[in-house]
Design a protein around this motif. Structure first.
Motif, PDB file in Angstrom:
ATOM      1  N   MET A   1      32.860 -38.142  -1.187  1.00  0.00           N
ATOM      2  CA  MET A   1      33.236 -36.750  -1.188  1.00  0.00           C
ATOM      3  C   MET A   1      32.188 -35.950  -0.437  1.00  0.00           C
ATOM      4  N   GLN A   2      32.654 -35.062   0.405  1.00  0.00           N
ATOM      5  CA  GLN A   2      31.758 -34.203   1.167  1.00  0.00           C
ATOM      6  C   GLN A   2      32.139 -32.745   0.925  1.00  0.00           C
ATOM      7  N   PRO A   3      31.156 -31.855   0.974  1.00  0.00           N
ATOM      8  CA  PRO A   3      31.493 -30.436   0.855  1.00  0.00           C
ATOM      9  C   PRO A   3      32.388 -30.011   2.019  1.00  0.00           C
ATOM     10  N   LEU A   4      33.155 -28.973   1.817  1.00  0.00           N
ATOM     11  CA  LEU A   4      33.976 -28.438   2.899  1.00  0.00           C
ATOM     12  C   LEU A   4      33.078 -27.880   3.993  1.00  0.00           C
ATOM     13  N   ALA A   5      33.456 -28.145   5.235  1.00  0.00           N
ATOM     14  CA  ALA A   5      32.735 -27.597   6.386  1.00  0.00           C
ATOM     15  C   ALA A   5      33.258 -26.184   6.659  1.00  0.00           C
ATOM     16  N   ASP A   6      32.528 -25.430   7.443  1.00  0.00           N
ATOM     17  CA  ASP A   6      32.960 -24.076   7.795  1.00  0.00           C
ATOM     18  C   ASP A   6      34.318 -24.075   8.478  1.00  0.00           C
ATOM     19  N   THR A   7      34.650 -25.149   9.175  1.00  0.00           N
ATOM     20  CA  THR A   7      35.922 -25.231   9.902  1.00  0.00           C
ATOM     21  C   THR A   7      37.090 -25.700   9.030  1.00  0.00           C
ATOM     22  N   ASP A   8      36.814 -26.160   7.818  1.00  0.00           N
ATOM     23  CA  ASP A   8      37.875 -26.622   6.920  1.00  0.00           C
ATOM     24  C   ASP A   8      38.584 -25.429   6.286  1.00  0.00           C
ATOM     25  N   PRO A   9      39.900 -25.557   6.090  1.00  0.00           N
ATOM     26  CA  PRO A   9      40.608 -24.491   5.366  1.00  0.00           C
ATOM     27  C   PRO A   9      40.153 -24.460   3.909  1.00  0.00           C
ATOM     28  N   ARG A  10      40.328 -23.355   3.269  1.00  0.00           N
ATOM     29  CA  ARG A  10      39.998 -23.228   1.841  1.00  0.00           C
ATOM     30  C   ARG A  10      41.238 -23.397   0.970  1.00  0.00           C
ATOM     31  N   ARG A  11      42.414 -23.208   1.593  1.00  0.00           N
ATOM     32  CA  ARG A  11      43.688 -23.379   0.906  1.00  0.00           C
ATOM     33  C   ARG A  11      44.668 -24.068   1.852  1.00  0.00           C
ATOM     34  N   VAL A  12      45.552 -24.847   1.272  1.00  0.00           N
ATOM     35  CA  VAL A  12      46.691 -25.416   1.998  1.00  0.00           C
ATOM     36  C   VAL A  12      47.893 -25.122   1.120  1.00  0.00           C
ATOM     37  N   GLY A  13      48.751 -24.235   1.597  1.00  0.00           N
ATOM     38  CA  GLY A  13      49.870 -23.799   0.757  1.00  0.00           C
ATOM     39  C   GLY A  13      49.327 -23.181  -0.514  1.00  0.00           C
ATOM     40  N   ALA A  14      49.825 -23.649  -1.636  1.00  0.00           N
ATOM     41  CA  ALA A  14      49.390 -23.127  -2.936  1.00  0.00           C
ATOM     42  C   ALA A  14      48.147 -23.840  -3.475  1.00  0.00           C
ATOM     43  N   TYR A  15      47.630 -24.810  -2.746  1.00  0.00           N
ATOM     44  CA  TYR A  15      46.542 -25.654  -3.238  1.00  0.00           C
ATOM     45  C   TYR A  15      45.178 -25.166  -2.756  1.00  0.00           C
ATOM     46  N   ARG A  16      44.236 -25.087  -3.687  1.00  0.00           N
ATOM     47  CA  ARG A  16      42.859 -24.708  -3.352  1.00  0.00           C
ATOM     48  C   ARG A  16      42.073 -25.972  -3.058  1.00  0.00           C
ATOM     49  N   LEU A  17      41.404 -26.022  -1.911  1.00  0.00           N
ATOM     50  CA  LEU A  17      40.631 -27.201  -1.524  1.00  0.00           C
ATOM     51  C   LEU A  17      39.231 -27.130  -2.119  1.00  0.00           C
ATOM     52  N   LEU A  18      38.742 -28.307  -2.549  1.00  0.00           N
ATOM     53  CA  LEU A  18      37.427 -28.391  -3.185  1.00  0.00           C
ATOM     54  C   LEU A  18      36.431 -29.192  -2.349  1.00  0.00           C
ATOM     55  N   TYR A  19      36.879 -30.347  -1.846  1.00  0.00           N
ATOM     56  CA  TYR A  19      36.006 -31.253  -1.100  1.00  0.00           C
ATOM     57  C   TYR A  19      36.813 -31.950  -0.019  1.00  0.00           C
ATOM     58  N   ARG A  20      36.108 -32.490   0.957  1.00  0.00           N
ATOM     59  CA  ARG A  20      36.718 -33.357   1.960  1.00  0.00           C
ATOM     60  C   ARG A  20      36.513 -34.790   1.488  1.00  0.00           C
ATOM     61  N   LEU A  21      37.607 -35.552   1.429  1.00  0.00           N
ATOM     62  CA  LEU A  21      37.523 -36.945   0.988  1.00  0.00           C
ATOM     63  C   LEU A  21      37.370 -37.915   2.145  1.00  0.00           C
ATOM     64  N   GLY A  22      37.986 -37.601   3.283  1.00  0.00           N
ATOM     65  CA  GLY A  22      37.891 -38.509   4.412  1.00  0.00           C
ATOM     66  C   GLY A  22      38.685 -38.006   5.591  1.00  0.00           C
ATOM     67  N   GLU A  23      38.593 -38.767   6.679  1.00  0.00           N
ATOM     68  CA  GLU A  23      39.290 -38.391   7.905  1.00  0.00           C
ATOM     69  C   GLU A  23      39.671 -39.655   8.651  1.00  0.00           C
ATOM     70  N   GLY A  24      40.852 -39.633   9.260  1.00  0.00           N
ATOM     71  CA  GLY A  24      41.308 -40.769  10.042  1.00  0.00           C
ATOM     72  C   GLY A  24      42.023 -40.298  11.286  1.00  0.00           C
ATOM     73  N   GLY A  25      42.737 -41.199  11.910  1.00  0.00           N
ATOM     74  CA  GLY A  25      43.423 -40.889  13.151  1.00  0.00           C
ATOM     75  C   GLY A  25      44.535 -39.878  12.996  1.00  0.00           C
ATOM     76  N   MET A  26      45.142 -39.804  11.811  1.00  0.00           N
ATOM     77  CA  MET A  26      46.264 -38.893  11.591  1.00  0.00           C
ATOM     78  C   MET A  26      45.817 -37.526  11.074  1.00  0.00           C
ATOM     79  N   GLY A  27      44.738 -37.480  10.319  1.00  0.00           N
ATOM     80  CA  GLY A  27      44.330 -36.192   9.759  1.00  0.00           C
ATOM     81  C   GLY A  27      43.179 -36.315   8.789  1.00  0.00           C
ATOM     82  N   ARG A  28      42.993 -35.251   8.035  1.00  0.00           N
ATOM     83  CA  ARG A  28      41.937 -35.196   7.016  1.00  0.00           C
ATOM     84  C   ARG A  28      42.556 -35.190   5.639  1.00  0.00           C
ATOM     85  N   VAL A  29      41.817 -35.743   4.683  1.00  0.00           N
ATOM     86  CA  VAL A  29      42.255 -35.761   3.292  1.00  0.00           C
ATOM     87  C   VAL A  29      41.247 -34.969   2.475  1.00  0.00           C
ATOM     88  N   TYR A  30      41.791 -34.077   1.648  1.00  0.00           N
ATOM     89  CA  TYR A  30      40.971 -33.205   0.820  1.00  0.00           C
ATOM     90  C   TYR A  30      41.285 -33.413  -0.652  1.00  0.00           C
TER      91      TYR A  30
END
Length: 87
Positions: A1-30
């Motif tokens: 788990m990594q803290p959110l970077a300045d470039t990461d969204p804080r919300r996606v739809g109705a969901y509040r993001l807490l941490y970045r879990l990982g990243e791959g070729g398709m996208g990021r997982v929070y």
């Protein structure tokens, strides 16, 4: 788990993001929270592939297939928006 970077969204739809879990070729997982307090994992597709109509069709099919799965060893798909600016 990594803290959110300045470039990461804080919300996606109705969901509040807490941490970045990982990243791959398709996208990021929070790691996030639903409005009701449920802990969830959210995948956000990279913008570079989100603009590809073929990808969007495949992604919509994959979402539909994943939502139909049930079972003790299966993680449920709670929400998805293949039509969003960034799915």
């Amino acid at each position: 788990m990594q803290p959110l970077a300045d470039t990461d969204p804080r919300r996606v739809g109705a969901y509040r993001l807490l941490y970045r879990l990982g990243e791959g070729g398709m996208g990021r997982v929070y790691l996030g929270r639903s409005p009701g307090g449920r802990t969830v994992a959210l995948k956000v597709v990279h913008g570079t592939i989100a603009s590809d109509p073929g990808f969007r069709r495949r992604f919509a099919r994959e979402v539909k297939a994943a939502q139909s799965l049930r079972g003790a060893g299966t993680v449920p798909v709670l929400d998805a928006d293949p039509e969003a600016e960034v799915p």
